[in-house]
Design an enzyme around this catalytic site. Structure first.
Site, short mmCIF file in Angstrom:
data_model
loop_
_atom_site.label_atom_id
_atom_site.label_comp_id
_atom_site.label_asym_id
_atom_site.label_seq_id
_atom_site.Cartn_x
_atom_site.Cartn_y
_atom_site.Cartn_z
N GLY A 1 0.84 -1.19 0.00
CA GLY A 1 0.00 0.00 0.00
C GLY A 1 0.88 1.23 0.00
O GLY A 1 1.54 1.53 1.00
N ALA A 2 0.90 1.95 -1.13
CA ALA A 2 1.78 3.12 -1.26
C ALA A 2 1.02 4.42 -1.07
O ALA A 2 1.45 5.47 -1.54
CB ALA A 2 2.47 3.11 -2.62
N VAL B 1 -0.26 6.49 4.35
CA VAL B 1 0.23 5.75 5.52
C VAL B 1 1.38 4.84 5.13
O VAL B 1 2.43 4.81 5.78
CB VAL B 1 -0.90 4.95 6.18
N GLY B 2 1.20 4.06 4.06
CA GLY B 2 2.24 3.13 3.64
C GLY B 2 3.53 3.82 3.26
O GLY B 2 4.62 3.39 3.65
N ASP C 1 2.12 -1.62 -4.58
CA ASP C 1 0.77 -1.07 -4.73
C ASP C 1 0.15 -1.62 -6.02
O ASP C 1 0.85 -2.16 -6.88
CB ASP C 1 0.81 0.46 -4.76
N ARG D 1 -14.19 3.33 11.25
CA ARG D 1 -13.26 2.31 10.75
C ARG D 1 -14.03 1.06 10.33
O ARG D 1 -13.66 0.36 9.40
CB ARG D 1 -12.24 1.96 11.84
N ASP E 1 -2.57 4.58 19.17
CA ASP E 1 -3.47 5.18 20.16
C ASP E 1 -2.71 5.62 21.41
O ASP E 1 -3.03 6.65 22.01
CB ASP E 1 -4.58 4.18 20.54
N ARG F 1 -1.08 8.92 20.72
CA ARG F 1 -2.06 10.01 20.82
C ARG F 1 -2.38 10.31 22.29
O ARG F 1 -2.53 11.47 22.69
CB ARG F 1 -3.32 9.64 20.04
N HIS G 1 -9.26 -0.90 18.42
CA HIS G 1 -8.80 0.33 17.78
C HIS G 1 -10.01 1.02 17.13
O HIS G 1 -10.16 1.05 15.91
CB HIS G 1 -7.74 0.00 16.72
#
Length: 313
Positions: free
Chosen positions: A7-8, A11-12, A32, A88, A148, A151, A175
């Protein structure tokens, strides 16, 4: 060492960039399905590395799993991100098939890899990756708790007007905006309980802000956050590859620990070269255990959706 990030997207790519800058592996592969995306971002990172004095082989690939062969750790960020108003859990129908397919293809070329799952809904995607692959439980780890907890430390440091590096603070449970559990009772500043410095109302607000930390950013940015999630993924990868054995709240399979079984949920674990190596018992009080049980019920209900998707779990 070799790491693949699948996954580009934001996030990735951020996770891969952090791994490369910290030289956690000799090779980082970014994969990706979108033609040219991973190749372009990898080339951009490679050019940046000449300015950052880091020496890592960076490879981009479009759906070419052969280039991931021999990976020690694989980070899965694939799937669609959240948009404002989405939870989510709204992502499960699309992302479940993606995560299962990615896991199967990776294992054809890297049968000994340790998996770090970031894709949402993360607890359910971790459970799916574990159950569909048949991998040993220690080799499938979900990210949620690391992010988490970061944060949580951020909001605590703002309330305390102190460095987050002086804080120890953990978030366990699912999460999700309603399922995570910031453990305010156990949070400390330089070894002293934060309740010595903050009143109950302030701590309650810190916990509430932590729980909607992701949704807050989604509302501000218009999509899911990426800097902290990407850094959290790299933080976990570092503990694994360097065998640091850090205690990091992570989503792992429970088999009676914390009163739950047949579920992947966030608990403090030791992360080392074998994946997750030990679950730490925080000795929850009755209120915390009740919250954990409620969180487990919500995640278990979400896991039940997998049986309706016809993806062979």
């Amino acid at each position: 060492m070799k790491v693949t990030v699948v996954g580009a997207g934001a996030v990735g790519a951020t996770c891969a960039d952090n791994i490369a800058r910290r030289e956690l592996a000799h090779e980082v592969v970014l994969l990706d399905i979108k033609e040219g995306l991973s190749e372009g971002k990898s080339l951009d990172m490679l050019q940046a590395s000449t300015l950052l004095d880091c020496d890592v082989k960076l490879t981009g690939a479009t759906n070419d799993y052969e280039k991931t062969a021999g990976s020690d750790v694989v980070v899965i960020t694939s799937g669609i991100p959240r948009k404002p108003g989405m939870t989510r859990e709204d992502l499960i129908g699309i992302n479940a098939g993606i995560v299962k397919g990615v896991t199967e293809n990776i294992l054809k070329h890297s049968p000994d890899a340790i998996f770090v799952i970031i894709s949402n809904p993360m607890d359910t995607m971790t459970y799916l990756a574990l159950k569909s692959s048949g991998l040993p439980k220690n080799r499938v780890i979900g990210l949620g708790g690391a992010l988490d907890s970061a944060r949580f430390k951020t909001y605590l440091s703002l309330a305390l007007n102190c460095s987050p590096n002086d804080l120890q603070a953990s978030v366990i449970g699912g999460h999700g905006d309603t399922t995570m559990i910031p453990l305010t009772r156990l949070a400390t500043k330089a070894g002293v309980p934060v309740s010595n410095f903050l009143d109950a109302e302030t701590l309650k607000k810190v916990a509430a802000d932590t729980m909607v930390g992701g949704a807050t950013l989604t509302g501000l940015i218009g999509t899911s956050a990426w800097y902290a999630p990407g850094a959290a993924g790299a933080y976990m990868v570092e503990s694994i590859l360097r065998d640091q054995k850090r205690v990091i709240p992570s989503c792992v399979l429970l088999e009676g620990e914390y009163g739950q079984s047949d579920i992947c949920l966030g608990v403090p674990v030791v992360l080392g070269r074998n994946g997750w190596e030990e679950i730490i018992d925080y000795k929850l009080n009755d209120e915390e255990q009740a919250a954990f049980n409620k969180s487990a019920d919500a995640v278990r209900n979400m896991n039940g959706v997998l049986s309706t998707l016809n993806i062979g779990v």
